[in-house]
Enzyme design. Sequence first.
Site: not given
Length: 214
Positions: A82-83
């Site tokens: 997850i960025k």
Amino acid sequence: MKLFIDTANIDEIREINDWGVICGVTTNPSLIAKEGRDFKEVIHEITSIVDGPISAEVISLNADGMVEEALELVKIHKNIVIKIPMTKEGLKAVSVLSKKGIKTNVTLIFSASQALLAARAGATYVSPFVGRMDDISNEGIDVIDDIVDIFDLHGIDTEIISASIRHPMHVIQSAKAGAHIATVPYKVFQAMLNHPLTDIGIERFLKDWEGVPK
């Protein structure tokens, strides 16, 4: 140093993956929007091509929204990272997700202090933007140097992804500075591959081969 590709173009990912040089992909909503396709559909297709970390970015600006998005994105594939943007809300989300065992990549890093905060919040990766710092007359590689020194000194396991790569020298400088990963655009991979002396050498080989009796 490991190499990722920074794109959401499936053809580019397939081509560079076939070279055997990449082990991950970074994307963002803007890159996927350029492809004119559904966000989750693109992410899912990427996971079928590259067996490694695939960064998928949230778009919410508050921690609760980021966490909610993250919990949906990780359902796509086990390799999803997850960025998350480097903000107060982003740090809160990273802290929550790390406790759930969800990998995160904190993006939009422009200083060693930001990288340290992200690492202590539990980030799996931090992404300093080398090219964007160069754009405003700051030495982006100097920031990579500082982050590497701090992480090494204190035994921090968070990996450093050198991002916003503009040319092959950024890749080489990042490797020399000790970044764990460089995420490289397609056009820079092409520039890394090509050299005029290689072309000349191939031309000479073909010319010499033409004179050899068959």
